[in-house]
Design an enzyme around this catalytic site. Structure first.
Site, PDB file in Angstrom:
ATOM      1  N   GLY A 116       0.715  -0.787  -0.065  1.00 38.39           N
ATOM      2  CA  GLY A 116      -0.058  -0.027   0.052  1.00 38.39           C
ATOM      3  C   GLY A 116       1.088   1.117   0.195  1.00 38.39           C
ATOM      4  O   GLY A 116       1.188   1.597   0.400  1.00 38.39           O
ATOM      5  N   ALA A 117       0.467   2.339  -1.096  1.00 42.29           N
ATOM      6  CA  ALA A 117       1.199   3.637  -0.876  1.00 42.29           C
ATOM      7  C   ALA A 117       0.240   4.872  -0.617  1.00 42.29           C
ATOM      8  O   ALA A 117       0.540   6.049  -1.066  1.00 42.29           O
ATOM      9  CB  ALA A 117       2.294   3.581  -2.115  1.00 42.29           C
TER      10      ALA A 117
ATOM     11  N   TYR B 106      -0.995   6.915   2.528  1.00 41.95           N
ATOM     12  CA  TYR B 106       0.178   7.480   3.536  1.00 41.95           C
ATOM     13  C   TYR B 106       0.780   7.361   4.737  1.00 41.95           C
ATOM     14  O   TYR B 106       1.883   7.453   4.390  1.00 41.95           O
ATOM     15  CB  TYR B 106      -1.015   9.145   4.625  1.00 41.95           C
ATOM     16  CG  TYR B 106      -1.692   9.545   4.123  1.00 41.95           C
ATOM     17  CD1 TYR B 106      -0.932  10.916   3.690  1.00 41.95           C
ATOM     18  CD2 TYR B 106      -3.404   9.959   4.031  1.00 41.95           C
ATOM     19  CE1 TYR B 106      -2.385  11.808   2.900  1.00 41.95           C
ATOM     20  CE2 TYR B 106      -4.412  10.628   3.040  1.00 41.95           C
ATOM     21  CZ  TYR B 106      -3.289  11.846   3.311  1.00 41.95           C
ATOM     22  OH  TYR B 106      -4.134  13.092   2.382  1.00 41.95           O
TER      23      TYR B 106
ATOM     24  N   VAL C  70      -2.611  -7.144  -4.331  1.00 40.91           N
ATOM     25  CA  VAL C  70      -2.437  -8.246  -3.256  1.00 40.91           C
ATOM     26  C   VAL C  70      -3.985  -9.198  -3.106  1.00 40.91           C
ATOM     27  O   VAL C  70      -4.763  -7.503  -2.689  1.00 40.91           O
ATOM     28  CB  VAL C  70      -2.319  -7.152  -1.795  1.00 40.91           C
ATOM     29  CG1 VAL C  70      -1.543  -8.660  -0.655  1.00 40.91           C
ATOM     30  CG2 VAL C  70      -1.103  -6.081  -1.673  1.00 40.91           C
TER      31      VAL C  70
ATOM     32  N   GLU D 152     -17.475  17.546   5.056  1.00 39.37           N
ATOM     33  CA  GLU D 152     -16.469  18.045   4.559  1.00 39.37           C
ATOM     34  C   GLU D 152     -16.260  17.961   2.940  1.00 39.37           C
ATOM     35  O   GLU D 152     -16.339  19.057   1.741  1.00 39.37           O
ATOM     36  CB  GLU D 152     -14.844  17.242   3.965  1.00 39.37           C
ATOM     37  CG  GLU D 152     -14.365  17.626   5.950  1.00 39.37           C
ATOM     38  CD  GLU D 152     -12.086  17.068   5.228  1.00 39.37           C
ATOM     39  OE1 GLU D 152     -12.162  15.916   5.015  1.00 39.37           O
ATOM     40  OE2 GLU D 152     -11.950  18.308   6.564  1.00 39.37           O
TER      41      GLU D 152
ATOM     42  N   ASP E  32      -5.573   2.497   8.597  1.00 43.93           N
ATOM     43  CA  ASP E  32      -6.515   1.654   8.987  1.00 43.93           C
ATOM     44  C   ASP E  32      -6.835   0.477   8.348  1.00 43.93           C
ATOM     45  O   ASP E  32      -7.608   0.153   9.031  1.00 43.93           O
ATOM     46  CB  ASP E  32      -7.110   2.617   7.708  1.00 43.93           C
ATOM     47  CG  ASP E  32      -7.160   3.627   7.117  1.00 43.93           C
ATOM     48  OD1 ASP E  32      -7.605   4.679   8.115  1.00 43.93           O
ATOM     49  OD2 ASP E  32      -7.559   4.414   5.525  1.00 43.93           O
TER      50      ASP E  32
ATOM     51  N   ALA F 244      -4.789  10.693   8.760  1.00 46.32           N
ATOM     52  CA  ALA F 244      -3.661  10.663   8.138  1.00 46.32           C
ATOM     53  C   ALA F 244      -2.315  10.741   8.974  1.00 46.32           C
ATOM     54  O   ALA F 244      -1.687  10.017   8.958  1.00 46.32           O
ATOM     55  CB  ALA F 244      -3.635  11.588   6.978  1.00 46.32           C
TER      56      ALA F 244
ATOM     57  N   LYS G 144      -5.453  23.078   7.382  1.00 48.14           N
ATOM     58  CA  LYS G 144      -5.833  21.410   7.568  1.00 48.14           C
ATOM     59  C   LYS G 144      -4.364  20.988   6.642  1.00 48.14           C
ATOM     60  O   LYS G 144      -4.046  19.922   7.133  1.00 48.14           O
ATOM     61  CB  LYS G 144      -7.067  21.173   7.162  1.00 48.14           C
ATOM     62  CG  LYS G 144      -7.201  19.776   6.361  1.00 48.14           C
ATOM     63  CD  LYS G 144      -8.201  19.310   6.276  1.00 48.14           C
ATOM     64  CE  LYS G 144      -8.284  17.945   6.048  1.00 48.14           C
ATOM     65  NZ  LYS G 144      -9.651  17.753   4.077  1.00 48.14           N
TER      66      LYS G 144
HETATM   67  P1  NAD Z   1     -17.347   9.200   9.945  1.00 49.45           P
HETATM   68  O1  NAD Z   1     -16.859   7.800  11.325  1.00 49.45           O
HETATM   69  O2  NAD Z   1     -16.142  10.292  10.739  1.00 49.45           O
HETATM   70  O3  NAD Z   1     -18.181   8.989   9.867  1.00 49.45           O
HETATM   71  C1  NAD Z   1     -19.623   8.667   9.534  1.00 49.45           C
HETATM   72  C2  NAD Z   1     -20.890   9.158  10.287  1.00 49.45           C
HETATM   73  O4  NAD Z   1     -21.863   7.987   9.910  1.00 49.45           O
HETATM   74  C3  NAD Z   1     -21.032   8.567  11.576  1.00 49.45           C
HETATM   75  O5  NAD Z   1     -21.481  10.137  12.463  1.00 49.45           O
HETATM   76  C4  NAD Z   1     -22.066   8.311  12.464  1.00 49.45           C
HETATM   77  O6  NAD Z   1     -23.195   8.118  13.788  1.00 49.45           O
HETATM   78  C5  NAD Z   1     -23.118   8.360  10.616  1.00 49.45           C
HETATM   79  N1  NAD Z   1     -23.324   6.973  10.667  1.00 49.45           N
HETATM   80  C6  NAD Z   1     -22.909   5.448  10.898  1.00 49.45           C
HETATM   81  N2  NAD Z   1     -23.826   4.809  10.636  1.00 49.45           N
HETATM   82  C7  NAD Z   1     -25.016   5.386   9.507  1.00 49.45           C
HETATM   83  C8  NAD Z   1     -27.038   5.413   9.623  1.00 49.45           C
HETATM   84  N3  NAD Z   1     -26.856   3.552   8.924  1.00 49.45           N
HETATM   85  N4  NAD Z   1     -27.134   6.090   9.579  1.00 49.45           N
HETATM   86  C9  NAD Z   1     -26.811   7.486   9.497  1.00 49.45           C
HETATM   87  N5  NAD Z   1     -26.247   7.734  10.310  1.00 49.45           N
HETATM   88  C10 NAD Z   1     -24.936   6.502  10.253  1.00 49.45           C
HETATM   89  O7  NAD Z   1     -16.628   8.078   8.986  1.00 49.45           O
HETATM   90  P2  NAD Z   1     -16.448   9.035   7.739  1.00 49.45           P
HETATM   91  O8  NAD Z   1     -16.894  10.578   7.826  1.00 49.45           O
HETATM   92  O9  NAD Z   1     -16.463   7.834   6.875  1.00 49.45           O
HETATM   93  O10 NAD Z   1     -14.584   9.143   7.923  1.00 49.45           O
HETATM   94  C11 NAD Z   1     -13.750   7.150   7.944  1.00 49.45           C
HETATM   95  C12 NAD Z   1     -12.908   8.270   8.824  1.00 49.45           C
HETATM   96  O11 NAD Z   1     -11.360   9.089   7.845  1.00 49.45           O
HETATM   97  C13 NAD Z   1     -12.918   7.990  10.362  1.00 49.45           C
HETATM   98  O12 NAD Z   1     -12.394   7.993  11.098  1.00 49.45           O
HETATM   99  C14 NAD Z   1     -13.049   9.914  10.090  1.00 49.45           C
HETATM  100  O13 NAD Z   1     -11.836  10.302  11.948  1.00 49.45           O
HETATM  101  C15 NAD Z   1     -10.869  10.183   8.740  1.00 49.45           C
HETATM  102  N6  NAD Z   1     -11.587  11.675   7.957  1.00 49.45           N
HETATM  103  C16 NAD Z   1     -11.038  12.262   8.903  1.00 49.45           C
HETATM  104  C17 NAD Z   1     -10.629  13.940   8.417  1.00 49.45           C
HETATM  105  C18 NAD Z   1      -9.917  14.673   9.093  1.00 49.45           C
HETATM  106  O14 NAD Z   1      -9.518  14.766   9.609  1.00 49.45           O
HETATM  107  N7  NAD Z   1     -10.363  16.251   8.614  1.00 49.45           N
HETATM  108  C19 NAD Z   1     -11.947  13.644   7.275  1.00 49.45           C
HETATM  109  C20 NAD Z   1     -11.911  12.117   6.793  1.00 49.45           C
HETATM  110  C21 NAD Z   1     -12.472  11.022   7.232  1.00 49.45           C
END
Ligand code: NAD
Length: 392
Positions: A8-9, A11, A75, A164, A290, A307, A370
């Site tokens: 995997g490449a 982060y 893989v 976002e 992850d 990340a 960010k």
């Molecule tokens: P997340 O876990 O942050 O958010 C998923 C959301 O979906 C949660 O609020 C959850 O309650 C909701 N959810 C789950 N099942 C549901 C359902 N059946 N009905 C309605 N709502 C439901 O996941 P993500 O946004 O996919 O992000 C993935 C990962 O990447 C996370 O760990 C996140 O912290 C990380 N991430 C970080 C950043 C950043 O730091 N800026 C940006 C993007 C992603």
């Protein structure tokens, strides 16, 4: 010669390769499905059409240089007993003395009926482009179809990725409305979230700022709304159906399916590793990013995947491999988060930084923060010109 194989490449994998390249007495092999790395924290910008894929990606071979052997392949399976990695195209499995598994994330649908079939994931460049092309085609087609569902977009879940993405779409909509001469009051950006409150890692006033910012730009967020089923053109909660011809799935992520396919014990394809980041029975196999679950001793739960965490784990795993080869003791991973940043389009966001006390920011300038907090990686991996592109 020690064979070090990195899978995997993203982060994590890229950082591990960078830390290990040039190590005397070792050959570093990096395997990745694509020949390019993309910034997965910026996929929402490609999906919303505010950035082109080239701006958030770069060539892996070029950035790694000649001391890393790069193999473009997928893989399929890891056999830790035989110390072998099986590849889709490569006819001969790779053998290793040390293995770093950094295969990244996949969309998590929690088995919800219709999610895979009728909602679009946002996990890589192709899926981000698919979202963009699908929504733009629906908007362009409205003048013929007059179907108001063509003007509606639903994002399932209102976590980080969703917020976002909505921020980016909210920024882009005025120009799309003008371009396609759309009825502004009929265009709807909707998020459905099961939790009663959003983004629990931020202070309440920052969350209020984010919700207010998005609401002022026409985004409707329905909290306490659990998605039960997705059908063509609709998302069903317990008591209501929300209609839209663009449905995006962002309810969370899990690790790579290769982990399940290889028979590793894992939860949502995240392997519980030792504090050293290696497997208990296989100290030569490291899981990072992850694909790993690393306990935060203070919180008693695994660190949430970011990340920032992936890059810190990669640096640590590489240091432990170097120490092990040199016959020195290996160390436990310790992580101090620099904080959390969530962008709201290209010109706003919220941030809660750690350090001496907690610093909180909102509004203009946070999108810039960010880049600095989440991934200084672009500067290190791809150079200054590429980083400037990313700020544009
Ligand atoms: P997340 O876990 O942050 O958010 C998923 C959301 O979906 C949660 O609020 C959850 O309650 C909701 N959810 C789950 N099942 C549901 C359902 N059946 N009905 C309605 N709502 C439901 O996941 P993500 O946004 O996919 O992000 C993935 C990962 O990447 C996370 O760990 C996140 O912290 C990380 N991430 C970080 C950043 C950043 O730091 N800026 C940006 C993007 C992603």
């Amino acid at each position: 010669m020690k064979e070090i194989v990195i899978l995997g490449a993203g982060y994590a994998g890229l950082r591990a390769a960078r830390e290990l390249r040039g190590l005397p007495g070792a050959r570093i092999t990096l395997v990745n499905r694509h020949a390019f790395h993309y910034e997965s924290t910026e996929l929402h910008t490609v999906a919303a059409g505010t950035r082109e894929p080239e701006v958030i990606s770069f060539d892996i071979r070029q950035s790694m240089g000649p001391t890393v052997e790069f193999k473009q392949d997928s893989v399929t399976r890891i056999d830790p007993e035989q110390k072998k990695v099986f590849l889709q195209a490569g006819p001969v499995p790779l053998s290793y003395d040390y293995l770093v598994v950094a295969l990244g994330f996949e969309s998590e649908d929690f088995g919800i009926d219709g999610a895979r079939e009728h909602a679009m994931p946002l996990v890589d460049i192709d899926s981000a482009l698919a979202v963009r092309q699908h929504f733009e085609a629906r908007l362009a087609g409205f003048k013929t179809t007059r179907d108001e569902n063509d003007l509606r977009l639903i994002v399932c879940g209102a976590g980080f990725t969703s917020i976002e993405l909505l921020g980016e779409f909210a920024y882009r909509m005025p120009s799309l409305i003008e371009l396609h001469d759309l009825p502004k009051d009929k265009v709807q950006l909707i998020a459905l979230e099961s939790a009663p409150k959003l983004l629990p890692m931020f202070d309440a006033h920052l969350v209020d700022y984010a919700v207010g910012y998005l609401a002022a730009r026409g985004v409707q967020i329905h909290t306490s709304t659990t998605i039960k089923k997705v059908v063509p053109g609709g998302v069903m909660s317990e008591d209501r159906t929300f209609d839209a011809n663009t449905i995006i799935w962002t309810t969370g992520v899990r690790g790579s399916h290769v982990i399940a396919d290889s028979g590793f014990v894992a939860k949502r394809n995240r392997v519980n590793v030792e504090p050293t980041l290696a497997l208990k029975d296989h100290p030569e196999v490291f899981f990072i990013g992850d694909d790993s679950a690393v306990l935060d001793p203070a919180g008693g739960r695994p660190w949430p995947t970011t990340a920032q965490l992936a890059i810190a784990e990669a640096t640590h795993a590489a240091a432990n491999i170097k120490a092990h080869i040199a016959g020195k003791p290996i160390a436990d991973f310790k992580f101090v988060s620099k904080g959390t940043v969530c962008s709201l389009g290209p010109s706003s966001g919220i941030a809660q930084l750690s350090g001496r006390g907690s610093m909180k920011f909102e509004g203009h300038g946070v999108a810039f923060l960010k880049k600095l907090v989440e991934n200084g990686s672009l500067l290190e991996e791809a150079g200054f010109a590429k980083m400037l592109d990313n700020f544009s």
